[in-house]
Design an enzyme around this catalytic site. Structure first.
Site, PDB file in Angstrom:
ATOM      1  N   TYR A 146       0.858  -1.188   0.000  1.00  0.00           N
ATOM      2  CA  TYR A 146       0.000   0.000   0.000  1.00  0.00           C
ATOM      3  C   TYR A 146       0.891   1.234   0.000  1.00  0.00           C
ATOM      4  O   TYR A 146       1.853   1.303   0.763  1.00  0.00           O
ATOM      5  CB  TYR A 146      -0.881  -0.008   1.251  1.00  0.00           C
ATOM      6  N   ASP A 241       9.143   2.964  -0.191  1.00  0.00           N
ATOM      7  CA  ASP A 241       8.090   3.568   0.617  1.00  0.00           C
ATOM      8  C   ASP A 241       8.356   3.178   2.067  1.00  0.00           C
ATOM      9  O   ASP A 241       8.048   2.073   2.491  1.00  0.00           O
ATOM     10  CB  ASP A 241       6.709   3.074   0.155  1.00  0.00           C
ATOM     11  N   LYS A 274       4.249   8.813   9.006  1.00  0.00           N
ATOM     12  CA  LYS A 274       4.041   8.201  10.326  1.00  0.00           C
ATOM     13  C   LYS A 274       5.022   8.706  11.399  1.00  0.00           C
ATOM     14  O   LYS A 274       4.825   9.793  11.914  1.00  0.00           O
ATOM     15  CB  LYS A 274       3.989   6.690  10.183  1.00  0.00           C
TER      16      LYS A 274
HETATM   17  C1  LIG Z   1       0.323   4.473   6.020  1.00  0.00           C
HETATM   18  C2  LIG Z   1       1.043   4.267   4.747  1.00  0.00           C
HETATM   19  C3  LIG Z   1       0.889   5.134   3.660  1.00  0.00           C
HETATM   20  C4  LIG Z   1      -0.134   6.226   3.639  1.00  0.00           C
HETATM   21  O1  LIG Z   1       0.111   7.194   4.605  1.00  0.00           O
HETATM   22  P1  LIG Z   1      -1.105   8.134   5.086  1.00  0.00           P
HETATM   23  O2  LIG Z   1      -0.448   9.093   6.011  1.00  0.00           O
HETATM   24  O3  LIG Z   1      -2.097   7.216   5.740  1.00  0.00           O
HETATM   25  O4  LIG Z   1      -1.665   8.776   3.877  1.00  0.00           O
HETATM   26  C5  LIG Z   1       1.684   4.930   2.548  1.00  0.00           C
HETATM   27  N1  LIG Z   1       2.567   3.944   2.498  1.00  0.00           N
HETATM   28  C6  LIG Z   1       2.756   3.083   3.520  1.00  0.00           C
HETATM   29  C7  LIG Z   1       3.782   2.014   3.417  1.00  0.00           C
HETATM   30  C8  LIG Z   1       1.979   3.203   4.666  1.00  0.00           C
HETATM   31  O5  LIG Z   1       2.133   2.324   5.658  1.00  0.00           O
END
Ligand SMILES: *Cc1c(COP(=O)(O)O)cnc(C)c1O
Length: 434
Positions: A146, A241, A274
């Site tokens: 994701y 990511d 995060k």
């Molecule tokens: C949480 C997450 C996102 C999205 O971040 P948001 O602040 O919820 O938009 C993107 N990539 C990864 C790997 C994530 O865990």
């Protein structure tokens, strides 16, 4: 059901009238596990309290950001001080520069960063930057990863070789994802075939180095190494990511973990979120200077944000980074997380329950499977009914884990050995009837 769901239920009914599904982010609705979501009224350290005043040991930590636990005094103080100086100016500030410098010190793969407000925004912008910098259209992602809910990334697709994805969400026209290729995670043959056929069209690979959006699945070292080599050989950019893994699995993120196994390993673009906001809306993406100079106002790739680099969010992020940079922080966090996973493993083994688990730093995952899965398809073989029984059993015993079997878990610096022992004991109790 015990009586403690009452006020949560009342709030949930009210919420459902005015907010779709009663929640502002779908997984909070407990759809996967059933039952009533807990409405949280406060949090401190490793604990959260719901609307009934029921206390839980929190292994979600706002889905990762709360690495210090809730309400760390140094972070609270920094935020309180910042609030008094104004909420937002829409003009540059010294704290943004400080935070950028701090991030770059911790992650040497980048020369420059741009601050944004959410991981979605960071991932979406990183893709635009990769396409702008390479002049290519195709992006390659992996099933089960994701990267936020930007249109072009909302593709899960089947696991067929080099499948161009179908949108996973209504409202995303197929044309918008026609340049998004989705491959199986950890499948070296598939990435090789994709580059053999489309190498000169691929702008980037985007990958979660440790996939936390299918619970906890590591990219194997040979797979990550091949992703790096194929990007380099074909002029594509490797985007890690690290929204979840950054500052979470190690201070230097998953890239520092992989660099130990793959000499010289570095991504071209890093996406963060995060933990860097410490619980405030803050995220970032960064790369080497030559790539970042494609961004407006220097280059032609447009990206902007009214609240980007928000003074309160940057104060919160900076204070958080300061605490996690202290010597030994990740040794202690990693030890506690490992002790939770090994405690759960022993308890499951004692009761003959199929169980596997893994962790890195303060991020963890476990499966009701004999061996750790390496692909999305394998993750999905977990027995959902059994997971739900475990989830609700833990919740009833005051242990709050993610309400879906495809989510990672998080331990914070505030969790004590006693919290961990109590959590293992609660799980052991449930394993007896699993
Ligand atoms: C949480 C997450 C996102 C999205 O971040 P948001 O602040 O919820 O938009 C993107 N990539 C990864 C790997 C994530 O865990």
């Amino acid at each position: 059901m015990t009586t403690h769901t009452d006020l949560n239920q009342t709030l949930f009914e009210r919420a459902k009238h005015v907010i779709p599904g009663g929640v502002n982010s779908p997984v909070r609705a407990f759809r996967a596990v059933g039952g009533t979501p807990r409405f949280i009224s406060r949090a401190q350290g490793a604990y959260i309290w719901d609307a009934n005043g029921q206390k839980y040991i929190d292994y979600i930590g706002s889905w990762g950001p709360m690495i210090l636990g809730h309400g760390h005094p140094a972070v609270v103080e920094a935020v309180q001080k910042a609030v008094l100086e104004g909420f937002s100016y829409g003009a540059p500030t010294e704290r943004e520069v400080e935070l950028a410098e701090e991030i770059l010190k911790i992650m040497p793969s980048m020369d420059m960063v741009r601050l944004v407000s959410s991981g979605t925004e960071a991932g979406m912008s990183a893709i635009r930057l990769a396409r702008g910098a390479t002049g290519r259209k195709t992006i390659l992602k992996f099933e089960g990863c994701y990267h936020g809910h930007a249109d072009a990334l909302l593709v899960k697709a089947g696991s067929g070789l080099a499948t161009f994805g179908n949108p996973t969400s209504a409202g995303v026209p197929p044309e918008v994802v026609q340049h998004t290729m989705v491959l199986e995670y950890n499948n070296v043959e598939q990435i090789e075939a994709a580059f053999a056929e489309h190498g000169q069209e691929i702008a980037c690979i985007i990958i979660e180095p440790i996939a936390g959006n299918m619970n906890f699945v590591r990219a194997s070292v040979p797979f990550m190494k091949r992703c790096r080599e194929l990007c380099t050989a074909n002029g594509a950019l490797l985007i890690l990511d690290e929204v979840m893994t950054g500052f979470r699995v190690a201070l230097g993120g998953a890239q520092s973990v992989y660099a130990k196994a793959i000499p010289g390993f570095e991504p071209d673009i890093t996406v963060m979120g995060k933990v860097i906001g410490g619980g405030m809306p803050l995220a970032a993406f960064g790369a080497k200077r030559a790539v970042m100079e494609h961004l407006a106002p220097l280059g032609g790739v447009y990206q902007a944000g009214t609240l980007s680099g928000n003074p309160i969010a940057t104060a919160c992020g900076l204070a958080t980074l300061k605490e996690i940079s202290k010597p030994g922080f990740y040794d202690e966090l990693g030890r506690k997380t490992q002790s939770l996973i090994s405690g759960l493993k022993s308890a499951a083994a004692a009761e003959g329950v199929a169980f596997s688990g893994d962790s890195q730093g303060g991020m963890m995952g476990f499966f009701l499977l004999d061996t750790l899965p390496s692909t999305y398809k394998e993750v999905m073989t977990t027995d959902g009914a059994k997971f739900n029984q475990l989830f609700h059993g833990l919740l009833d015993r005051g242990v709050y884990i993610a309400p879906a079997l495809y989510e990672a878990g998080f331990v914070s610096a505030a969790h004590t050995d006693e919290d961990i022992a109590a959590s293992v004991a609660a799980a052991h109790d449930i394993f007896k009837s699993l």
